[in-house]
Design a protein around this motif. Structure first.
Motif, PDB file in Angstrom:
ATOM      1  N   ARG A  57     -34.042 -46.988 -49.084  1.00  0.00           N
ATOM      2  CA  ARG A  57     -34.227 -46.556 -47.697  1.00  0.00           C
ATOM      3  C   ARG A  57     -32.885 -46.327 -47.017  1.00  0.00           C
ATOM      4  O   ARG A  57     -31.897 -46.967 -47.336  1.00  0.00           O
ATOM      5  N   ILE A  58     -32.865 -45.433 -46.026  1.00  0.00           N
ATOM      6  CA  ILE A  58     -31.658 -45.230 -45.233  1.00  0.00           C
ATOM      7  C   ILE A  58     -31.568 -46.383 -44.232  1.00  0.00           C
ATOM      8  O   ILE A  58     -32.511 -46.622 -43.472  1.00  0.00           O
ATOM      9  N   PRO A  59     -30.445 -47.093 -44.200  1.00  0.00           N
ATOM     10  CA  PRO A  59     -30.304 -48.206 -43.249  1.00  0.00           C
ATOM     11  C   PRO A  59     -30.399 -47.706 -41.805  1.00  0.00           C
ATOM     12  O   PRO A  59     -29.880 -46.642 -41.470  1.00  0.00           O
ATOM     13  N   PRO A  60     -31.048 -48.457 -40.939  1.00  0.00           N
ATOM     14  CA  PRO A  60     -31.201 -48.054 -39.541  1.00  0.00           C
ATOM     15  C   PRO A  60     -29.876 -47.715 -38.854  1.00  0.00           C
ATOM     16  O   PRO A  60     -29.837 -46.850 -37.983  1.00  0.00           O
ATOM     17  N   ALA A  61     -28.797 -48.353 -39.240  1.00  0.00           N
ATOM     18  CA  ALA A  61     -27.496 -48.094 -38.619  1.00  0.00           C
ATOM     19  C   ALA A  61     -27.011 -46.666 -38.866  1.00  0.00           C
ATOM     20  O   ALA A  61     -26.186 -46.156 -38.122  1.00  0.00           O
ATOM     21  N   LEU A  62     -27.538 -46.006 -39.889  1.00  0.00           N
ATOM     22  CA  LEU A  62     -27.126 -44.640 -40.201  1.00  0.00           C
ATOM     23  C   LEU A  62     -28.029 -43.580 -39.574  1.00  0.00           C
ATOM     24  O   LEU A  62     -27.761 -42.394 -39.695  1.00  0.00           O
ATOM     25  N   ILE A  63     -29.087 -43.997 -38.915  1.00  0.00           N
ATOM     26  CA  ILE A  63     -30.031 -43.052 -38.326  1.00  0.00           C
ATOM     27  C   ILE A  63     -29.613 -42.746 -36.886  1.00  0.00           C
ATOM     28  O   ILE A  63     -29.472 -43.648 -36.061  1.00  0.00           O
ATOM     29  N   VAL A  64     -29.408 -41.468 -36.603  1.00  0.00           N
ATOM     30  CA  VAL A  64     -29.015 -41.019 -35.261  1.00  0.00           C
ATOM     31  C   VAL A  64     -30.232 -40.340 -34.624  1.00  0.00           C
ATOM     32  O   VAL A  64     -30.760 -39.369 -35.170  1.00  0.00           O
ATOM     33  N   LYS A  65     -30.674 -40.853 -33.490  1.00  0.00           N
ATOM     34  CA  LYS A  65     -31.892 -40.362 -32.846  1.00  0.00           C
ATOM     35  C   LYS A  65     -31.839 -38.854 -32.570  1.00  0.00           C
ATOM     36  O   LYS A  65     -32.801 -38.138 -32.846  1.00  0.00           O
ATOM     37  N   ALA A  66     -30.738 -38.350 -32.060  1.00  0.00           N
ATOM     38  CA  ALA A  66     -30.627 -36.914 -31.751  1.00  0.00           C
ATOM     39  C   ALA A  66     -30.758 -36.071 -33.025  1.00  0.00           C
ATOM     40  O   ALA A  66     -31.393 -35.014 -33.012  1.00  0.00           O
ATOM     41  N   ASP A  67     -30.180 -36.541 -34.123  1.00  0.00           N
ATOM     42  CA  ASP A  67     -30.306 -35.826 -35.399  1.00  0.00           C
ATOM     43  C   ASP A  67     -31.754 -35.811 -35.874  1.00  0.00           C
ATOM     44  O   ASP A  67     -32.255 -34.797 -36.359  1.00  0.00           O
ATOM     45  N   GLN A  68     -32.428 -36.941 -35.752  1.00  0.00           N
ATOM     46  CA  GLN A  68     -33.828 -37.037 -36.162  1.00  0.00           C
ATOM     47  C   GLN A  68     -34.714 -36.109 -35.336  1.00  0.00           C
ATOM     48  O   GLN A  68     -35.600 -35.450 -35.878  1.00  0.00           O
ATOM     49  N   TYR A 112     -31.694 -28.341 -44.411  1.00  0.00           N
ATOM     50  CA  TYR A 112     -31.131 -29.514 -43.757  1.00  0.00           C
ATOM     51  C   TYR A 112     -30.594 -30.429 -44.852  1.00  0.00           C
ATOM     52  O   TYR A 112     -31.229 -30.598 -45.881  1.00  0.00           O
ATOM     53  N   ALA A 113     -29.454 -31.009 -44.628  1.00  0.00           N
ATOM     54  CA  ALA A 113     -28.868 -31.927 -45.602  1.00  0.00           C
ATOM     55  C   ALA A 113     -28.285 -33.135 -44.890  1.00  0.00           C
ATOM     56  O   ALA A 113     -27.730 -33.020 -43.802  1.00  0.00           O
ATOM     57  N   ILE A 114     -28.451 -34.270 -45.516  1.00  0.00           N
ATOM     58  CA  ILE A 114     -27.825 -35.493 -45.030  1.00  0.00           C
ATOM     59  C   ILE A 114     -26.743 -35.828 -46.043  1.00  0.00           C
ATOM     60  O   ILE A 114     -27.010 -35.929 -47.235  1.00  0.00           O
ATOM     61  N   VAL A 115     -25.539 -35.983 -45.558  1.00  0.00           N
ATOM     62  CA  VAL A 115     -24.424 -36.259 -46.466  1.00  0.00           C
ATOM     63  C   VAL A 115     -23.608 -37.442 -45.965  1.00  0.00           C
ATOM     64  O   VAL A 115     -23.609 -37.763 -44.783  1.00  0.00           O
ATOM     65  N   SER A 116     -22.938 -38.089 -46.899  1.00  0.00           N
ATOM     66  CA  SER A 116     -22.044 -39.189 -46.537  1.00  0.00           C
ATOM     67  C   SER A 116     -20.748 -39.044 -47.311  1.00  0.00           C
ATOM     68  O   SER A 116     -20.685 -38.351 -48.326  1.00  0.00           O
TER      69      SER A 116
END
Length: 64
Positions: free
Chosen positions: A23-34, A8-12
């Motif tokens: 920390r990852i800002p809450p605005a970048l967190i997607v519930k379905a991805d989590q 799994y990778a998180i990329v921007s």
């Protein structure tokens, strides 16, 4: 015996995900991805994680 490796990778676009506190800002967190990620972790027989793996809600229930 066969093994299956899943990564799994998180990329921007700019290569930066964390804020100044690391920390990852809450605005970048997607519930379905989590949820997808957590299901994958919960189903794994073995995990290799970064330094902040304890931040996952179900981490304490996994065998170390």
């Amino acid at each position: 015996m066969t093994y299956r490796f899943i990564g799994y990778a998180i990329v921007s676009e700019d290569g930066m995900l964390a804020d100044a506190s690391g920390r990852i800002p809450p605005a970048l967190i997607v519930k379905a991805d989590q949820e997808f990620f957590m299901r994958g972790l919960d189903a794994a027989a073995a995990l290799v994680h970064g330094k902040n793996s304890a931040e996952q809600p179900t981490s304490p229930t996994r065998r170390r």
